[in-house]
Enzyme design. Structure first.
Site, short mmCIF file in Angstrom:
data_model
loop_
_atom_site.label_atom_id
_atom_site.label_comp_id
_atom_site.label_asym_id
_atom_site.label_seq_id
_atom_site.Cartn_x
_atom_site.Cartn_y
_atom_site.Cartn_z
CG ASP A 475 -39.66 -33.89 -41.02
OD1 ASP A 475 -40.09 -34.86 -41.66
OD2 ASP A 475 -39.68 -32.73 -41.46
NE ARG A 479 -43.47 -30.64 -43.35
CZ ARG A 479 -43.13 -29.92 -42.29
NH1 ARG A 479 -44.04 -29.27 -41.58
NH2 ARG A 479 -41.87 -29.86 -41.91
CG ASP A 480 -45.39 -32.34 -49.36
OD1 ASP A 480 -45.19 -31.74 -48.29
OD2 ASP A 480 -45.45 -31.75 -50.45
CD GLU A 481 -40.02 -31.67 -44.36
OE1 GLU A 481 -40.84 -30.78 -44.56
OE2 GLU A 481 -38.97 -31.49 -43.73
CG ASP A 488 -35.83 -32.78 -36.85
OD1 ASP A 488 -34.90 -32.20 -37.42
OD2 ASP A 488 -37.02 -32.51 -37.06
CD1 TRP A 546 -30.84 -31.10 -39.64
CD2 TRP A 546 -30.23 -29.40 -38.33
NE1 TRP A 546 -31.98 -30.46 -39.20
CE2 TRP A 546 -31.64 -29.42 -38.41
CE3 TRP A 546 -29.65 -28.42 -37.56
CZ2 TRP A 546 -32.45 -28.50 -37.75
CZ3 TRP A 546 -30.45 -27.49 -36.90
CH2 TRP A 546 -31.82 -27.54 -37.00
CD GLU A 762 -42.26 -28.19 -38.59
OE1 GLU A 762 -43.43 -28.24 -39.02
OE2 GLU A 762 -41.26 -28.29 -39.33
CG HIS A 783 -41.71 -31.65 -35.98
ND1 HIS A 783 -42.03 -31.87 -37.29
CD2 HIS A 783 -40.45 -31.18 -35.96
CE1 HIS A 783 -40.99 -31.51 -38.04
NE2 HIS A 783 -40.02 -31.11 -37.26
#
Ligand code: RAM
Length: 899
Positions: A475, A479-481, A488, A546, A762, A783
């Site tokens: 995604d 970042r920390d993801e 998505d 999702w 995003e 994103h």
């Protein structure tokens, strides 16, 4: 005699001149000359080319040989099927090379020449693994510690005919043989739901071995295996605490004997010069500590210690079925900037995922630090806040020995700008090269129009796909993801399949979708699932838009590639998911549980509310009920395809009930929906939820809504993909084009016109009109979700699409360009499983000039964008068209017509 010679000459002449059907792109399991085939029933595909029109395959013959032994001959099979033909010979042996050849017959009386290719098997049984898992046992081998090295020497005394390595790890590995890095792929073995599904890779190293003593070296980094993946730095070691390596080399000698070299207790280990390596935070290397030549035979490893054997399971490990991550675009800085704080910043001109290769000369102890960001703030200072806890840094301590080259091993960054610290003297931008890393999916689509902004949008969509197709669909690369968010991936899957061949990419990820599915059929938010009870999360609930990725993506892969075996394989998972929704829905109404709804749709507090004091929040359960309808529809189509008649009947009845419940709960008798939003009407129209007689008024309401926002979209992740398709389908292509060309917030072009974006964001206002940023806790600039409009661009502007059911995979094509938006030309193409499909048009003096290429072995229905059908010509001849649309066989066509 004379007569015979004449006949022979005639035959030779005709074969030479007219045997025009040729074969190309031979693949096994979608891969060209693969060497790691493990499936017992591999599938063969090929493409046909011919200079003639209307060519179809009428028959084929496949032969598979092992050495001189024929292990399968299909004989001549009368069939048009040129993709995914299943192997039906004797059982395939492990680690064996097979040669295969194919010839075809066409409907013009031609026979192709035999076309030849190969495939090689990996381990056909888990018993083939003779290796043991090894770990370093070093105290420093932790997520915050040193990356361990491994080594082993062995002798080769006979002539080698083939040497192959089969390798995987818990963590990420890199292998060297005799001082050379093996292969050109990175971040192996990739990311899967490690405790349930782990892939190994196969490498041919026949050319890397020498006579006498040889050496193997390995590095094993933490990677996704033990990085803190949940965004909470303390939650590390999600898949396990201890990284480990599993390695097996099989050497075949000319004398017919073979030898294996495996990871076992004889291997030695040591700390490396990689002091730290982690997915989000980056890497620290100290070149002063580098043990050069550690993977060469002559290296002195006296100071190294013995490895520790581990009894981690082996039986479930499978050969990789997808393309590994490789290096792709290489970019040089376009500018060297100095921020108001005096920081030195390199601008690579493109937001991407990957890393920077640094070539530099300095003195020992010089410490160069690269910090990666996507954006600079208004004043030109690097914007770190949206990385959250991710440090995204590469730190290199120089040895001082001449020119040194650095790049990370087991991490990537999402960036356009790099802040450079520690370089003495003036920065030479030439010393820095950004490299884009992503799965080695092959580019299949091209798309261009006369409007440069739309072309930039297409470029941004493709770059966001590149930045987020890193072994799994992620995604955000910064970042920390960086997680495999199902929603998505679902909304973007059709667009993704236009730009690149993502058949194997999703096929691999869907194994994890099924593996991580709950016993009750529920599907986690992210795959691989890391929100586990073991790390303090409650069991995830299925969220509409999702969780249904579990059935929408397999179906989309069937539609675009004709991969029936994939939906067959996923069917139990698809069915289990639908049953789960049936369980949680009361009386066929899905109105419980956590929902993301139309995620990140326009909200007034998102901005200064430039466009009127309204929000666009759609009732979450209205959205859920629409996706329930969509899921049932997909199950009806899939069950029909797979001949599951009982299921079809059951799902058809269910569909009626689910639609009825939508009407009861969310719609007034006149067809007004409880949420007067774009997304509500879009979803209800897209999935045929509304009764037919109420659709026209719904379209009117949708258009009125769009007008009330002065032709701006207000949709989120779930409404956006279907916004333009619905408008176009219901005759309002004019509004689709207005939305596409809108360039103020919120719109697709706002990030481009307002802020020079090079990737999809995003949020519609990740950067606001006033130049400030959205909430840094969730603002990615890379994103792909909103990029799902790419699907409509291909399907509508250039108008290339496939039929479903029997025509899936572009066997039956539709070409229906729909002009608008003052475009003067559009060009699009798609490399389908049958060959190149293209649609290229321009408008000149009221004339529509249209070039089309239809692959051999397919048929296309072309719909011309004119009412003046009597003016349509092809070549120089009038087409004498009876209607706006007509069917055409393969070949190149040049049409002209008055508009
Ligand atoms: C954020 C991201 C992601 C989305 C989830 C629900 O983490 O926007 O893409 O799927 O929220």
């Amino acid at each position: 005699m004379k007569k015979n010679i004449l006949i022979l000459v005639f035959i030779c002449f005709t074969t030479m001149t007219f045997a025009q059907v040729e074969l190309r792109s031979l693949t096994v399991e979608n891969l060209s000359e693969p060497i790691g085939i493990e499936t017992k029933v591999p599938r063969f595909s090929w493409k046909l080319t011919s200079k003639k029109r209307d060519v179809k395959q009428t028959a084929y013959e496949i032969q598979v040989k092992e050495g001189n032994k024929v292990v399968w001959s299909s004989e001549k099979v009368t069939s048009e099927k040129s993709i995914f033909n299943k192997y039906q010979g004797v059982s395939l042996e492990s680690n064996t090379k097979y040669a295969w050849q194919i010839r075809v017959w066409d409907n013009k009386g031609n026979t192709s020449k035999w076309a030849k290719s190969t495939f090689e098997t990996a381990f056909m049984s888990s018993n083939d693994w003779k290796a043991s898992w090894i770990s370093s046992g070093l105290k420093s081998d932790t997520v915050n510690g040193n990356v361990p090295m491994y080594r082993k020497t062995f002798s080769v005394d006979k002539k080698v005919v083939s040497a192959k390595i089969f390798v995987t790890s818990r963590g990420l590995y890199e292998i060297q043989i005799n001082g050379k890095r093996m292969g050109d792929s990175y971040l192996n073995p990739g990311w899967t739901s490690y405790s349930k599904h782990l892939q190994y890779q196969t490498y041919d190293v026949s050319n890397l071995l020498g006579k006498g003593k040889n050496a193997i070296g390995a590095l094993v980094g933490s990677g996704w295996y033990r990085t803190h993946l949940t965004g909470e730095p303390k939650k590390t070691n999600i898949f396990g605490k201890q990284t480990a390596l599993l390695f097996q080399m099989v050497i075949k000698y000319a004398d017919g004997t073979q030898e294996i070299v495996v990871s076992d207790a004889s291997w030695k280990t040591s700390n490396s010069h990689i002091l730290y390596s982690e997915i989000y935070n980056g890497e620290i290397q100290d070149a002063r500590l580098e043990q050069k030549g550690y993977s060469t035979a002559s290296f002195n490893d006296d100071k190294w210690t013995s490895v520790v054997l581990k009894d981690f399971p082996i039986h479930y490990i499978t050969s990789a079925i997808n393309e590994p991550v490789k290096k792709h675009e290489i970019l040089k800085p376009i500018k060297v900037l100095t921020s108001p704080k005096g920081e030195t910043i390199l601008d690579f001109g493109q937001n991407l995922a990957g890393w920077v290769v640094v070539k530099i000369q300095g003195t020992s102890d010089d410490k160069i630090k690269l910090s990666h960001v996507e954006m600079l703030d208004k004043s030109g200072v690097p914007y770190f806040e949206n990385l959250r806890t991710a440090k995204a840094q590469a730190t290199y301590i120089l040895s001082g020995n001449g020119i040194e080259t650095f790049e990370p091993h087991f991490t990537t960054f999402g960036f356009r700008y790099v802040k450079v610290e520690g370089v003495t003297g003036k920065i030479d931008p030439d010393n820095f090269t950004a490299v884009a890393l992503y799965s080695d999916i092959k580019k299949t689509g091209s798309f261009e129009t006369s409007n440069p902004d739309i072309n930039q949008l297409q470029s941004n969509i493709q770059w966001s796909q590149k930045g987020n197709f890193l072994d799994i669909p992620t995604d955000c690369p910064q970042r920390d993801e960086r997680l495999g968010w199902t929603g998505d991936a679902e909304v973007f899957s059709r667009t993704a399949a236009y730009n690149f061949n993502v058949n194997q990419f999703f096929s691999k990820w869907l194994i994890d979708v099924a593996a991580d599915q709950g016993k009750d059929g529920s599907v986690p938010f992210v795959i691989p699932n890391i929100f586990l009870p073991e790390v303090g999360f409650s069991l995830p609930e299925s969220a509409a838009g999702w969780a249904d990725a579990s059935l929408i993506i397999p179906y989309n892969m069937y539609v675009t590639y004709g991969d029936k075996e994939l939906v067959e394989r996923q069917y139990p998972s698809m069915k289990a998911y639908l049953n789960h929704i049936r369980q949680i829905a009361k009386n066929d109404l899905w109105n419980t549980g956590w929902q993301f709804g139309d995620w990140l749709s326009y909200r007034v507090d998102d901005s200064n509310d430039e466009i009127g004091m309204k929000s666009a929040i759609t009732d979450n359960y209205l959205v859920a009920q629409c996706f329930y309808v969509y899921s049932v529809q997909i199950m009806i189509k899939t069950a029909t395809l797979l001949g599951k008649t009982e299921d079809v009947k059951e799902y058809q009845a269910l569909l009626e009930r689910v639609k009825k419940q939508f009407e009861n709960e969310f719609m007034t008798p006149s067809g007004r929906l409880i949420s007067e939003t774009q997304t509500a009407y879009i979803l209800a129209l897209q999935f045929d939820v509304l009764p037919e007689n109420l659709r026209p008024q719904a379209v009117e309401r949708l258009v009125k809504n769009i007008e009330s926002y002065n032709f701006h979209l207000t949709t989120g992740f779930l409404g956006t993909p279907f916004l333009n398709p619905v408008l176009t389908r219901f005759g309002r292509n004019d509004v689709s084009y207005k939305l596409l060309l809108q360039d103020t917030y919120p719109s697709w072009l706002y990030p481009i016109k307002g802020h020079g974006a090079t990737t999809i964001w995003e949020r519609w206002d990740s950067k606001k009109p006033d130049g400030s940023f959205q909430d840094p806790s969730m603002t990615s600039f890379n994103h792909y979700a909103y990029g799902a409009v790419g699907d409509w661009m291909y399907r509508t502007i250039v108008g290339i699409d496939t039929e479903e059911a029997d025509g899936a995979g572009y066997k039956e094509i539709t070409i229906k360009p729909q002009i608008g938006g003052d475009l003067a030309y559009a060009k699009g193409s798609l490399e389908t499983n049958y060959g190149l499909l293209s649609s290229v048009w321009k408008i000149e003096n009221g004339k529509f000039i249209f070039d089309v290429e239809i692959p051999v072995n397919t048929t296309a229905t072309i719909e011309f964008p004119t009412e003046k059908i009597e003016t349509i010509t092809e070549g120089k001849m009038n087409l004498n068209a009876k209607s706006k649309s007509a069917r055409f066989g393969s070949g190149k066509y040049h049409f002209e017509m008055q508009l």
